[in-house]
Write an enzyme that holds these catalytic residues in place. Structure first.
Site, PDB file in Angstrom:
ATOM      1  N   ASP A 234       0.830  -1.202   0.000  1.00  0.00           N
ATOM      2  CA  ASP A 234       0.000   0.000   0.000  1.00  0.00           C
ATOM      3  C   ASP A 234       0.867   1.255   0.000  1.00  0.00           C
ATOM      4  OD1 ASP A 234      -2.697   1.341   0.495  1.00  0.00           O
ATOM      5  OD2 ASP A 234      -1.498   2.112   2.156  1.00  0.00           O
ATOM      6  N   GLU A 289       0.749  -0.659  -5.222  1.00  0.00           N
ATOM      7  CA  GLU A 289      -0.290   0.360  -5.365  1.00  0.00           C
ATOM      8  C   GLU A 289       0.446   1.679  -5.610  1.00  0.00           C
ATOM      9  OE1 GLU A 289      -3.693   2.872  -3.087  1.00  0.00           O
ATOM     10  OE2 GLU A 289      -1.687   2.516  -2.339  1.00  0.00           O
TER      11      GLU A 289
END
Length: 579
Positions: A234, A289
């Site tokens: 992330d 991401e």
């Protein structure tokens, strides 16, 4: 700093020891902390902070099933254990194992991406404000419950990824890493450099050897202790730029990616992480991401790249939101849609998605809610008339997801519940909603009710995935787009010996529409969004056979004639080529 003692206390509410780390810093101050390597922490009712528990069950869970091979086609079901129930409460690992995994398997997904597993004190953070990096969240159950979940998923042939958060950490100090030794520089950068001004969280110092050891051992722990098959990292954009990408609008020009504004320490950490993961377990896969489009992020580390297997195609959901929000159906730009879905570097693998958890959160809207809005509350029953709003929403929901799946990348992701157009938004209990769980749940039963139109979307999503499993278009070379007609609103392309045809026009249907085809042969319909089982209008005859002609069209050597009803997606298979 000086660690003076580690005190073990027996809790009368548990069979396990409560542990506490007592630190005396240089100024003589006594600090009470949880170990950064704690594997199990709990918060008892009425308490603010978490306690570190010694977890060593007499009969630990032993995995019985090997991890599946790395999938060639990645179909990801993005999942949150705590909301995976229609009940207004925090759901459990057990519930997910026995009630949700069979549903995921039936839908044709071969991978789950588990969010909010790393322990986080604030439930409403969606698991992105980590306090204990080595601990599986106790709010859903025990560490062994999570191990069982992963083992059962493996028995179904499902790959399990962890949504890992190494981009920042919670500001909590009593039960987090912040000010672990009394200073603001333990684990993190000191001063403003160590704070993310939008996330209000701490930022790791990736140049520090002990920080690297901590984060790398954290990844190894999740692989070896729990048998995770890889990670979705992330906030990679925040990691690799000193300005964390805040306020930046990346155009793709290469001057934006190389310079003093790039955090080389963070990039080196990501390279080390990917190298170590693949060294320890070659079957593991990693996803970045990352929104800026940093070049070489998915190139092997040996070639100087970041080492990721995939990156998220983050421009695609933004494009669908912009189109639905700003344009009338007649103004949809076919060329712009195709460009967004195909704009990726050669041999760089992307995970395409029409929407993820970001679009489901309060303050935003899912595709279904944008398309059908308030009528979802009143007109989703088959016992009520099919209104123009609901009809449009159901047809476009299917088309958007199929074209994203088939053209947008080398993998596909869906957030739980969105496959059937889950109504409403996602909002975790907090002061602003009176600590309500009403919107922190997934109403899976809606897709099972025969009198509700949600089942049509659910069936289409399942059959779309099953068709990909059969033909493997995600593992095939990118689709060749032969048609993107602006006035007709038609897009057509070939991939994996299939022809995908989309008519986005709200009212016009086309008889004997000529499409250019590379491979000659006899074609038949294998998927039709207009079929009655998908809530369509049944305007196509599935017994029809389509024969190509040696008539060049749109720079293709062959062509065929098809009937394309309005707002319909059709997939044709070449029967002359063995599947």
């Amino acid at each position: 700093m000086c660690v003076c003692a580690c005190v073990c206390l027996i809790s009368f509410k548990s069979l396990y020891f409560v542990l506490q780390l007592v630190i005396r810093n240089r100024s003589g101050e006594i600090l009470y902390r949880i170990s950064p390597w704690a594997k199990y922490v709990i918060r008892e009712e009425g308490k603010v902070n978490y306690d570190w528990m010694h977890w060593e069950p007499p009969l630990p869970y032993l995995s019985r099933h090997p991890s599946p091979e790395k999938p060639k086609s990645l179909r990801i079901y993005e999942s949150h254990v705590g909301i995976a129930s229609p009940e207004g409460k925090i759901a459990s690992y057990k519930n997910f194992t026995y009630n949700v995994l069979p549903r995921i398997k039936d839908l044709g997904y071969n991978c789950i991406q588990l969010m909010a597993i790393m322990e986080h004190a604030y439930y409403a953070s969606f698991g992105y404000q980590i306090t204990s990096f080595f601990a599986a969240s106790s709010r859903y159950g025990t560490p062994d419950d999570l191990k069982e979940l992963i083992d059962v998923a493996h028995s179904m042939g499902i790959t399990v990824l962890l949504d890992v958060v190494h981009s920042h950490a919670s500001k909590n100090s009593e039960d987090g890493l912040n000010k672990f030794d009394g200073t603001d520089s333990c684990f993190f950068h000191s001063g403003p450099k160590g704070m993310h001004r939008l996330w209000d969280s701490r930022l790791f110092d990736y140049s520090n050897w002990e920080v690297l050891r901590f984060l790398l051992s954290n990844l190894r722990s999740w692989i070896e202790e729990y048998s995770f098959d890889g990670f979705r990292f992330d906030g990679v954009t925040s990691m690799i730029y000193h300005n964390h990408g805040i306020g930046e609008s990346f155009s793709g020009d290469y001057h934006e990616y190389f310079g003093l504004h790039v955090d080389e320490d963070a990039l080196v950490y990501l390279m080390l992480a990917n190298h170590m993961i693949k060294f320890l377990q070659p079957r593991c896969l990693t996803i970045a991401e990352e929104v800026s489009g940093m070049p070489a992020l998915c190139c092997p580390v040996a070639e100087g790249g970041g080492g990721f297997d995939y990156r998220m195609a983050m421009a695609i959901p933004d494009k669908w939101i912009q189109i639905i929000k700003e344009l009338k159906d007649e103004d949809w730009n076919m060329g712009n849609i195709v460009y967004t879905l195909t704009n990726r570097r050669h041999e760089e693998k992307y995970i395409a998605y029409a929407e993820s958890h970001d679009q489901a959160l309060v303050g935003d809207k899912t595709l279904a809610f944008r398309l059908m809005d308030a009528e979802m509350y009143t007109n989703m029953s088959v016992l009520s008339p099919l209104t123009p709003v609901i009809d449009r929403g159901i047809q476009l929901h299917k088309m958007i997801r199929l074209i994203t799946h088939a053209l947008g990348g080398e993998g596909y992701l869906n957030f739980m519940g969105n496959e059937f157009g889950h109504p409403e938004w996602l909002d975790f209990p907090r002061k602003g909603n009176n600590e309500s769980y009403h919107y922190a749940r997934r109403q899976f039963h809606l897709a099972d009710e025969q009198h509700l139109r949600y089942r049509f979307l659910n069936a289409f999503d399942r059959d779309m995935n099953k068709l990909e499993e059969r033909f493997g278009w995600l593992a095939s070379p990118p689709g060749f787009v032969s048609e993107k007609h602006e006035s007709n609103k038609v897009i057509a392309f070939e991939r994996a010996n299939l022809i995908f045809i989309f008519n986005f026009h709200p009212s016009k249907s086309y008889v004997d529409y000529r499409l250019g085809v590379e491979t000659a042969g006899k074609y038949k319909i294998v998927l039709d969004s207009d079929a009655p089982e998908y809530g369509g209008h049944q305007r196509l005859d599935h017994s029809t056979e389509y024969f190509t002609e040696q008539y060049p069209h749109n720079y293709q050597p062959n062509s065929l004639l098809v009937y394309i009803p309005s707002r319909v997606a059709i997939v044709l298979q070449n029967l002359d080529i063995p599947n």
